[in-house]
Design a protein around this motif. Structure first.
Motif, PDB file in Angstrom:
ATOM      1  N   LYS A   1      38.589  50.443  47.375  1.00  0.00           N
ATOM      2  CA  LYS A   1      39.761  49.815  46.769  1.00  0.00           C
ATOM      3  C   LYS A   1      39.454  48.372  46.362  1.00  0.00           C
ATOM      4  CE  LYS A   1      43.735  52.242  48.807  1.00  0.00           C
ATOM      5  NZ  LYS A   1      44.953  52.054  49.645  1.00  0.00           N
ATOM      6  N   ILE A   2      38.794  47.640  47.257  1.00  0.00           N
ATOM      7  CA  ILE A   2      38.474  46.236  46.967  1.00  0.00           C
ATOM      8  C   ILE A   2      37.540  46.147  45.763  1.00  0.00           C
ATOM      9  CG2 ILE A   2      37.302  44.195  47.849  1.00  0.00           C
ATOM     10  CD1 ILE A   2      38.318  45.002  50.659  1.00  0.00           C
ATOM     11  N   TYR A   3      36.536  47.026  45.729  1.00  0.00           N
ATOM     12  CA  TYR A   3      35.614  47.055  44.584  1.00  0.00           C
ATOM     13  C   TYR A   3      36.359  47.341  43.285  1.00  0.00           C
ATOM     14  CZ  TYR A   3      32.603  49.423  41.200  1.00  0.00           C
ATOM     15  OH  TYR A   3      32.000  49.823  40.046  1.00  0.00           O
ATOM     16  N   LEU A   4      37.222  48.376  43.275  1.00  0.00           N
ATOM     17  CA  LEU A   4      37.936  48.756  42.057  1.00  0.00           C
ATOM     18  C   LEU A   4      38.934  47.677  41.639  1.00  0.00           C
ATOM     19  CD1 LEU A   4      38.559  52.542  42.801  1.00  0.00           C
ATOM     20  CD2 LEU A   4      37.024  51.582  41.070  1.00  0.00           C
ATOM     21  N   ALA A   5      39.571  47.029  42.596  1.00  0.00           N
ATOM     22  CA  ALA A   5      40.504  45.948  42.272  1.00  0.00           C
ATOM     23  C   ALA A   5      39.766  44.760  41.667  1.00  0.00           C
ATOM     24  CB  ALA A   5      41.268  45.518  43.522  1.00  0.00           C
ATOM     25  N   ALA A   6      38.556  44.494  42.187  1.00  0.00           N
ATOM     26  CA  ALA A   6      37.763  43.362  41.694  1.00  0.00           C
ATOM     27  C   ALA A   6      37.257  43.611  40.277  1.00  0.00           C
ATOM     28  CB  ALA A   6      36.593  43.097  42.640  1.00  0.00           C
ATOM     29  N   VAL A   7      36.594  44.758  40.066  1.00  0.00           N
ATOM     30  CA  VAL A   7      36.050  45.025  38.726  1.00  0.00           C
ATOM     31  C   VAL A   7      37.173  45.317  37.739  1.00  0.00           C
ATOM     32  CG1 VAL A   7      33.782  45.761  39.528  1.00  0.00           C
ATOM     33  CG2 VAL A   7      35.618  47.457  39.339  1.00  0.00           C
ATOM     34  N   GLY A   8      38.300  45.850  38.243  1.00  0.00           N
ATOM     35  CA  GLY A   8      39.443  46.054  37.362  1.00  0.00           C
ATOM     36  C   GLY A   8      39.979  44.732  36.845  1.00  0.00           C
ATOM     37  N   ALA A   9      40.002  43.726  37.704  1.00  0.00           N
ATOM     38  CA  ALA A   9      40.409  42.392  37.264  1.00  0.00           C
ATOM     39  C   ALA A   9      39.444  41.855  36.222  1.00  0.00           C
ATOM     40  CB  ALA A   9      40.485  41.449  38.464  1.00  0.00           C
ATOM     41  N   GLY A  10      38.167  42.232  36.353  1.00  0.00           N
ATOM     42  CA  GLY A  10      37.161  41.792  35.384  1.00  0.00           C
ATOM     43  C   GLY A  10      37.369  42.352  34.001  1.00  0.00           C
ATOM     44  N   ALA A  11      38.210  43.402  33.872  1.00  0.00           N
ATOM     45  CA  ALA A  11      38.520  43.960  32.553  1.00  0.00           C
ATOM     46  C   ALA A  11      39.617  43.164  31.851  1.00  0.00           C
ATOM     47  CB  ALA A  11      38.946  45.422  32.680  1.00  0.00           C
ATOM     48  N   VAL A  12      40.298  42.303  32.611  1.00  0.00           N
ATOM     49  CA  VAL A  12      41.348  41.422  32.084  1.00  0.00           C
ATOM     50  C   VAL A  12      42.433  42.231  31.355  1.00  0.00           C
ATOM     51  CG1 VAL A  12      41.822  39.254  30.885  1.00  0.00           C
ATOM     52  CG2 VAL A  12      39.522  39.709  31.751  1.00  0.00           C
ATOM     53  N   GLU A  13      43.088  43.105  32.103  1.00  0.00           N
ATOM     54  CA  GLU A  13      44.158  43.929  31.517  1.00  0.00           C
ATOM     55  C   GLU A  13      45.436  43.879  32.345  1.00  0.00           C
ATOM     56  OE1 GLU A  13      42.922  47.895  30.564  1.00  0.00           O
ATOM     57  OE2 GLU A  13      41.007  47.230  29.738  1.00  0.00           O
ATOM     58  N   GLY A  14      45.594  42.810  33.118  1.00  0.00           N
ATOM     59  CA  GLY A  14      46.765  42.694  33.965  1.00  0.00           C
ATOM     60  C   GLY A  14      46.453  43.146  35.369  1.00  0.00           C
ATOM     61  N   SER A  15      47.399  42.919  36.264  1.00  0.00           N
ATOM     62  CA  SER A  15      47.189  43.302  37.655  1.00  0.00           C
ATOM     63  C   SER A  15      47.404  44.803  37.822  1.00  0.00           C
ATOM     64  CB  SER A  15      48.172  42.548  38.559  1.00  0.00           C
ATOM     65  OG  SER A  15      49.493  43.039  38.354  1.00  0.00           O
ATOM     66  N   ILE A  16      46.936  45.319  38.948  1.00  0.00           N
ATOM     67  CA  ILE A  16      47.128  46.742  39.261  1.00  0.00           C
ATOM     68  C   ILE A  16      48.618  47.069  39.254  1.00  0.00           C
ATOM     69  CG2 ILE A  16      46.875  48.529  41.037  1.00  0.00           C
ATOM     70  CD1 ILE A  16      44.454  46.830  42.069  1.00  0.00           C
ATOM     71  N   ARG A  17      49.423  46.229  39.890  1.00  0.00           N
ATOM     72  CA  ARG A  17      50.851  46.485  40.037  1.00  0.00           C
ATOM     73  C   ARG A  17      51.538  46.545  38.681  1.00  0.00           C
ATOM     74  NH1 ARG A  17      55.637  43.398  40.979  1.00  0.00           N
ATOM     75  NH2 ARG A  17      57.032  44.360  42.526  1.00  0.00           N
ATOM     76  N   TRP A  18      51.257  45.572  37.831  1.00  0.00           N
ATOM     77  CA  TRP A  18      51.883  45.524  36.500  1.00  0.00           C
ATOM     78  C   TRP A  18      51.390  46.683  35.633  1.00  0.00           C
ATOM     79  CZ3 TRP A  18      49.548  45.003  31.699  1.00  0.00           C
ATOM     80  CH2 TRP A  18      50.411  44.794  30.613  1.00  0.00           C
ATOM     81  N   TRP A  19      50.079  46.918  35.630  1.00  0.00           N
ATOM     82  CA  TRP A  19      49.479  47.957  34.787  1.00  0.00           C
ATOM     83  C   TRP A  19      50.007  49.340  35.193  1.00  0.00           C
ATOM     84  CZ3 TRP A  19      46.784  52.382  34.272  1.00  0.00           C
ATOM     85  CH2 TRP A  19      45.946  52.568  33.163  1.00  0.00           C
ATOM     86  N   SER A  20      50.027  49.615  36.471  1.00  0.00           N
ATOM     87  CA  SER A  20      50.442  50.935  36.953  1.00  0.00           C
ATOM     88  C   SER A  20      51.931  51.175  36.720  1.00  0.00           C
ATOM     89  CB  SER A  20      50.124  51.079  38.445  1.00  0.00           C
ATOM     90  OG  SER A  20      48.731  50.980  38.671  1.00  0.00           O
ATOM     91  N   ARG A  21      52.750  50.116  36.885  1.00  0.00           N
ATOM     92  CA  ARG A  21      54.181  50.275  36.622  1.00  0.00           C
ATOM     93  C   ARG A  21      54.419  50.684  35.178  1.00  0.00           C
ATOM     94  NH1 ARG A  21      58.730  49.523  34.536  1.00  0.00           N
ATOM     95  NH2 ARG A  21      57.576  48.771  32.733  1.00  0.00           N
TER      96      ARG A  21
END
Length: 472
Positions: free
Chosen positions: A112-132
């Motif tokens: 989870k930490i890895y995916l949250a980190a590299v996901g942030a590196g894509a610069v597409e918003g936070s997990i919470r905002w994107w998933s909502r």
């Protein structure tokens, strides 16, 4: 009850969802007129633009392309950029999308930490905002409440919904209780800007600088331009995947399957399947279909980092495929001429049938149905003499093997020549009478309301009795 009161009740129905509440910043004022509800003019267009998103999505990438003119691309920086591109891409496809938005599998805390980190590196918003937003997209696909509905235009679904301000009051409600209870999601959301700056730009710049002494190359190529390509690839899921390809499972909404979209989006291009079976950890279900995200999730399972991978039963998937195939067949069937339905034909007596046959009409009775073969005599493959010999007669046995056992195509063609039902035509007349009396009659209609005529079941197809020793 009036329609207006019904609408109010429907709106107030307690479905368990609430308006999106930001964890940082102030809550939107729903009583104030939002800029998106006012017409865009030359004097206020700048107020319609979401300048923060526009800066991240358009201006910074443009600066990166300009910078690339003066900054040479080194081989090792290029290799790292590609590797980091796939990692940050998986942060979105395997992390934001399949793990958090759809909970199609469960991940260990390190993953989870890895995916949250590299996901942030894509610069597409936070997990919470994107998933909502993505859950709203699935719940309200192609409607006004779909945040990036392709019905508003291909460009809108790709970029417009982000570069133009959106009224939060119009956003469809979704349940994100599980995301609010995930400490990794909440921490990333609260510290999102720090995560973006570090994972998006600082980390790739420092890595290339320390490893290859290419600080500027790391900043431009592994940082800015990689972000641009990852973003555009992900945006294709919202736009291209709803516009290009086939719909093998359902065509009521816009999602489509196409290999090109799959290649561009790390396997997210089998979007018709995904919208039908959203909690499946796979997008591609065939071994030959390109879905590196699925392969990565399965590899993590083998390593003990992921578990509870969800799959829809093959039986249910094939049901959807068969139903869509049948729907396409029904649509094709509706365009074909199957002849006048028997219930719409007049009932004609035998004497009238014979009399009209002698008055110049080439009428033939087969299995109780009268056919006008006048225009077909000259085209009859067996010659004029054979078909002419059956005029004014009951040619049921002749047509069904007495002279020639006609093909399925011949039965289909004959159905287009129907003009009446013979009184005393046994089963056919009984069937017709039952239609008028609304009695239970065995027949099948397709989803378009058209009668299904299967090969070998045409009313003119009469099985011949099997010869036996008792018949001697």
């Amino acid at each position: 009850m009036s329609s207006s009161s019904s609408a109010v009740q429907a709106k107030a129905f307690p479905d368990g969802t609430t308006d999106y509440v930001p964890l940082r910043g102030k809550k939107a004022d729903f009583n104030k007129v939002h800029i998106s509800d006012t017409p865009m003019t030359w004097s206020n267009w700048h107020k319609h633009v979401n300048w923060l998103n526009t800066t991240f999505i358009i201006f910074i990438p443009l600066a990166g392309f300009v910078g690339a003119y003066w900054v040479p691309l080194q081989l090792y920086t290029a290799i790292f950029s590609v590797i980091y591109y796939f990692n940050t891409g998986l942060g979105i496809t395997a992390g934001y999308h399949r793990l958090w938005a759809h909970t199609s599998y469960r991940a260990s805390t390190p993953l989870k930490i890895y995916l949250a980190a590299v996901g942030a590196g894509a610069v597409e918003g936070s997990i919470r905002w994107w998933s909502r937003d993505h859950r709203a997209h699935h719940r309200y696909t192609d409607t006004e409440k779909d945040p990036y509905s392709v019905r508003k235009g291909l460009l809108y679904s790709h970029l417009g919904w982000m570069v133009l301000k959106q009224n939060p009051k119009r956003a469809g409600r979704t349940d994100i209780t599980d995301l609010n209870e995930d400490p990794v999601v909440v921490w990333q959301h609260r510290n999102y800007l720090k995560c973006v700056i570090f994972m998006g730009l600082v980390f790739p710049t420092c890595f290339c600088g320390l490893m290859f002494n290419d600080w500027l190359g790391g900043f431009v190529y592994a940082g800015i331009l990689r972000i641009c390509f990852v973003q555009q690839a992900t945006f294709c899921v919202n736009s291209l995947a709803h516009w290009l390809g086939d719909q093998p499972f359902d065509d009521r909404n816009s999602p489509r399957d196409h290999v090109i979209t799959a290649i561009v989006t790390l396997g997210e291009g089998y979007h018709n399947f995904h919208h039908e079976f959203p909690s499946d950890y796979r997008n591609a279900i065939e071994w030959w279909q390109y879905d590196p995200t699925k392969w990565a999730i399965y590899a993590w399972k083998m390593l003990g980092l992921a578990y509870d991978l969800k799959q829809f039963r093959a039986n249910e998937i094939e049901k959807g495929r068969v139903q869509q195939l049948q729907k396409k067949l029904d649509q094709k069937r509706a365009t074909l001429d199957w002849g006048t339905p028997l219930e719409q034909l007049p009932v004609i007596s035998w004497d009238d049938f014979v009399a009209e046959s002698k008055n110049g009409k080439a009428l033939v009775a087969i299995a109780g149905v009268i056919h006008d073969v006048t225009d077909f005599i000259k085209d009859h493959p067996g010659g004029k003499a054979l078909i002419s010999s059956a005029i004014g007669k009951d040619a049921t046995s002749i047509f069904n093997g007495g002279v020639y056992n006609h093909s399925n195509a011949a039965h289909n063609l004959l159905s287009t020549m129907r003009v009446g039902v013979l009184r005393g035509g046994c089963e056919v007349e009984i069937w017709k009478r039952a239609q008028f009396e609304n009695k239970d009659v065995t027949y099948m209609n397709d989803s378009a309301g058209q009668r299904i005529h299967r090969a070998g079941t045409q009313v003119t197809k009469v099985s011949q009795p099997v010869a036996s020793a008792d018949a001697a």
